[in-house]
Motif scaffolding. Structure first.
Motif, short mmCIF file in Angstrom:
data_model
loop_
_atom_site.label_atom_id
_atom_site.label_comp_id
_atom_site.label_asym_id
_atom_site.label_seq_id
_atom_site.Cartn_x
_atom_site.Cartn_y
_atom_site.Cartn_z
N UNK A 77 -2.85 -10.15 -0.45
CA UNK A 77 -1.50 -10.06 0.13
C UNK A 77 -1.38 -10.99 1.33
N UNK A 78 -2.43 -11.10 2.13
CA UNK A 78 -2.39 -12.03 3.27
C UNK A 78 -2.22 -13.47 2.79
N UNK B 231 0.81 -1.22 0.00
CA UNK B 231 0.00 0.00 0.00
C UNK B 231 0.84 1.27 0.00
N UNK B 232 2.16 1.13 0.10
CA UNK B 232 3.02 2.31 -0.04
C UNK B 232 3.19 2.71 -1.50
N UNK C 72 -6.72 3.09 -1.67
CA UNK C 72 -6.73 3.25 -0.22
C UNK C 72 -7.06 1.91 0.45
N UNK C 73 -6.37 1.62 1.53
CA UNK C 73 -6.52 0.31 2.17
C UNK C 73 -7.96 0.06 2.63
N UNK C 74 -8.66 1.11 3.08
CA UNK C 74 -10.01 0.94 3.62
C UNK C 74 -11.09 0.88 2.53
N UNK D 54 -9.45 -3.47 0.33
CA UNK D 54 -9.67 -4.62 1.19
C UNK D 54 -9.46 -5.93 0.43
N UNK D 55 -9.88 -5.95 -0.82
CA UNK D 55 -9.66 -7.16 -1.62
C UNK D 55 -8.17 -7.37 -1.89
N UNK D 56 -7.46 -6.28 -2.15
CA UNK D 56 -6.01 -6.38 -2.35
C UNK D 56 -5.33 -6.89 -1.09
#
Length: 274
Positions: A240-241, A220-221, A227-229, A234-236
């Protein structure tokens, strides 16, 4: 490669205030995940550029100070030149107590520095934001007669399974901005920047160890990631997880790079005032 790629890239960031404002919302992710630079890089700059307490370095696009910190350890006076207030503030927070450190608001095309006042200009992960002709002219204005420019990158190893997996995430979620950045990242513009001036290229292996949360921050950098939220963010993050679970050793992930340095003096004539 044409200069039109640079125009397109800059135009995509105009709705958020231009390229100078890209990383304002990404400072925390940037600080938590971006790699530093290997010791041999600074040893070479010290020997090739004569860095000492008597020399001055302008670190252009200094961001949070990842390269700046290593430059200060050479003993040189280092001026962090950064257009984004949030990034510059993070750099100040980390380094303001370090002797010989100063930061200023500016960019490669407009440095608030005196003519002929700098021995070395560095730019790490920043060259693709340069407007080539203006940046070369400005560098020549502020450099002393024997001064040089060091362009530095931490290149991801694209054959590494981690980077292959991350590229899939970037391709899916990076959209038009990522496509424009990839089109403009080609280093075919480096010779245009140096003009008739010769430059040398050096490479070193480098790696950075992150936690699984750190890997999320690394993703996310990126300037083009949502945007993460947000819903796509959220899907991205879920993707990554999954990558983390598949590739982590224990709770750590080794991110491998090749550090690249292109060092030389641009040729041309400085024009105007920075």
């Amino acid at each position: 490669m044409s200069q039109d790629t640079g125009t397109q890239l800059h135009s995509l960031y105009e709705p958020i205030g231009g390229v100078d404002q890209i990383f304002g919302a990404k400072v925390a992710d940037y600080r938590a995940s971006r790699p530093d630079y290997p010791v041999p890089l600074f040893e070479l700059l010290r020997s090739q550029c004569g860095l000492s307490a008597a020399t001055t370095v302008a670190d252009v696009g200094a961001g949070t100070g990842l390269l700046t910190r290593g430059l200060l350890q050479t003993g040189a006076r280092v001026i962090a030149v950064e257009p984004n207030a949030a990034m510059r503030g993070a750099c100040d927070h980390a380094l303001q107590a370090t002797p010989n450190y100063l930061s200023v608001e500016g960019c490669a095309e407009a440095m608030p520095l005196e003519a002929g006042s700098v021995d070395l200009i560095t730019a790490a992960q920043a060259f693709h934001w340069f407007e080539i002709e203006r940046a070369r002219s400005e560098c020549l204005r502020v450099l002393r007669p024997a001064g040089q420019v060091a362009l530095v990158w931490n290149d991801r190893l694209f054959s590494d399974p981690l980077h292959v997996a991350l590229d899939g995430v970037f391709a899916e979620f990076g959209g038009e901005k990522r496509a424009a950045l990839l089109a403009h990242e080609d280093r075919a513009l480096v010779p245009r920047f140096f003009g008739a001036g010769r430059f040398q290229t050096f490479h070193w292996p480098h790696e950075h160890v992150l936690s699984q949360d750190g890997l999320l921050c690394l993703v996310f950098s990126r300037s083009y990631m949502p945007e993460r939220k947000s819903e796509p963010g959220q899907r991205a993050a879920d993707r990554v997880r999954e990558i983390s679970q598949a590739l982590a050793t224990g709770k750590q992930i080794v991110v491998r790079y090749t550090t690249v340095l292109m060092l030389g003096r641009p040729q041309g004539e400085p024009v105007g005032k920075g």
